[in-house]
Design an enzyme around this catalytic site. Sequence first.
Site, PDB file in Angstrom:
ATOM      1  N   LYS A 185      46.093  -9.242  36.227  1.00  0.00           N
ATOM      2  CA  LYS A 185      47.466  -8.715  36.220  1.00  0.00           C
ATOM      3  C   LYS A 185      48.261  -9.254  35.019  1.00  0.00           C
ATOM      4  O   LYS A 185      47.742 -10.016  34.225  1.00  0.00           O
ATOM      5  CB  LYS A 185      48.148  -9.053  37.552  1.00  0.00           C
ATOM      6  CG  LYS A 185      47.349  -8.606  38.792  1.00  0.00           C
ATOM      7  CD  LYS A 185      47.345  -7.096  38.989  1.00  0.00           C
ATOM      8  CE  LYS A 185      46.279  -6.599  39.950  1.00  0.00           C
ATOM      9  NZ  LYS A 185      46.466  -6.881  41.351  1.00  0.00           N
TER      10      LYS A 185
HETATM   11  C1  LIG Z   1      46.040  -6.616  42.808  1.00  0.00           C
HETATM   12  C2  LIG Z   1      46.676  -5.677  43.770  1.00  0.00           C
HETATM   13  C3  LIG Z   1      46.971  -6.046  45.094  1.00  0.00           C
HETATM   14  C4  LIG Z   1      46.513  -7.323  45.726  1.00  0.00           C
HETATM   15  O1  LIG Z   1      46.835  -8.462  45.046  1.00  0.00           O
HETATM   16  P1  LIG Z   1      45.983  -9.803  45.266  1.00  0.00           P
HETATM   17  O2  LIG Z   1      46.808 -10.828  44.558  1.00  0.00           O
HETATM   18  O3  LIG Z   1      44.655  -9.589  44.634  1.00  0.00           O
HETATM   19  O4  LIG Z   1      45.886 -10.059  46.720  1.00  0.00           O
HETATM   20  C5  LIG Z   1      47.666  -5.144  45.871  1.00  0.00           C
HETATM   21  N1  LIG Z   1      48.025  -3.934  45.415  1.00  0.00           N
HETATM   22  C6  LIG Z   1      47.726  -3.545  44.158  1.00  0.00           C
HETATM   23  C7  LIG Z   1      48.170  -2.184  43.695  1.00  0.00           C
HETATM   24  C8  LIG Z   1      47.029  -4.396  43.310  1.00  0.00           C
HETATM   25  O5  LIG Z   1      46.711  -3.978  42.073  1.00  0.00           O
END
Ligand SMILES: *Cc1c(COP(=O)(O)O)cnc(C)c1O
Length: 382
Positions: A185
């Site tokens: 991210k």
């Molecule tokens: C990455 C992601 C999540 C979950 O996040 P984590 O930190 O991996 O639990 C939820 N929704 C979307 C759209 C994501 O890209």
Amino acid sequence: MEEIIPYARQYLDDKDIQAVIEVLKGDYLTTGPCINKFEREFAKKVGAKYAVAVSSGTAALHIAYLAAGIKPHDEVITTPMTFAATANAALYVGAQPVFADIDGKTYNIDVKEIERHITSRSKALVPVHYTGLPCDMEEIYEVARSNNLAVIEDACHALGAKYKDTVIGDCTFSDITVFSFHPVKHITTGEGGMITSNSEQLYQKLIKLRSHGITRDNDTFNEISHGDWYYEMQDLGFNYRLTDIQAALGVSQLKKLDSFVSRRRQIASRYNKAFQELPVELPSEPEGYYHSYHLYVIRLKKESTKTRKYLYNRLKEKGIHTQVHYLPVHTMPYYRENLGYKLGDYPEAEDHYSRVLSLPLFPAMTDDDVDYVINCVKEVLI
Ligand SMILES: *Cc1c(COP(=O)(O)O)cnc(C)c1O
């Protein structure tokens, strides 16, 4: 080229590493001052009143749904074109995830499809700003208000994105916004997440739910304190805390957010120019939207003679590891077997899945990496 280029990866510098080392040498590994600092600075950055740091984006979604009052048998409307966690978290609270198909141009949830799926059991709308392009929040908010629904933005792709005069995370058109700090991210804490809101009441609920439903705040006790050691468990919460080690990394990473986003946009714009003549559909960025480009996705045109699998495999041979975002959630075996969804339920999302590919996009990519990707994609598709 020898090295493998992944579709995404973190960018850490010496300052990030030093920030973590300082915490390791200090008094608090968790529940210390770094958490508050990260929350304060994050809230300020996105323009929200409150921010609550948690252990992942998934944990953020889970307690956001609880705080919003989503209960067993309620329905939560979201997009099938998302990571499973968005819908799974509805199941965690006993609610039913209901999908609304995507728009074929923006790939975000289609507001007309949302309206078609509203019932007397609907409780919340969960728009996902897919790839970092904001959903049409003004319209979504309007639909939510006229049907008395909560709005929770899944902004795990959209830290740094803007919509009209708002910043994603400032909750102008929602009750709550959630973010993830997984290494792919915009900024990372290893694992981690953040929830923002402008509601004091939601904030107080979220703080409690993050830590077992326990409060040590005198002003909120149901009973008379027994002494300074006293605390009360008032809700059934979880251990979804972020550590200070992670929060220190988050504070340091947040300082680089603007430069991360502008580098991502620079790379996206080079891709856009380079791929004009190819048989692919390119990402859109409508007037008034500021795309934060968590992902750069291309879609092979329907009439393209080459398949997505061919492109994926040929790029992989050249050391370029692309990805597909996403297998539509309703097509997952769990959702088909337990919730009755089937292939064909969401044609736009299924069509998108069949043609989409996420190309490498991350701030640590060099211009040479970008050129290499461009040349390889052209070589395969021309
Ligand atoms: C990455 C992601 C999540 C979950 O996040 P984590 O930190 O991996 O639990 C939820 N929704 C979307 C759209 C994501 O890209």
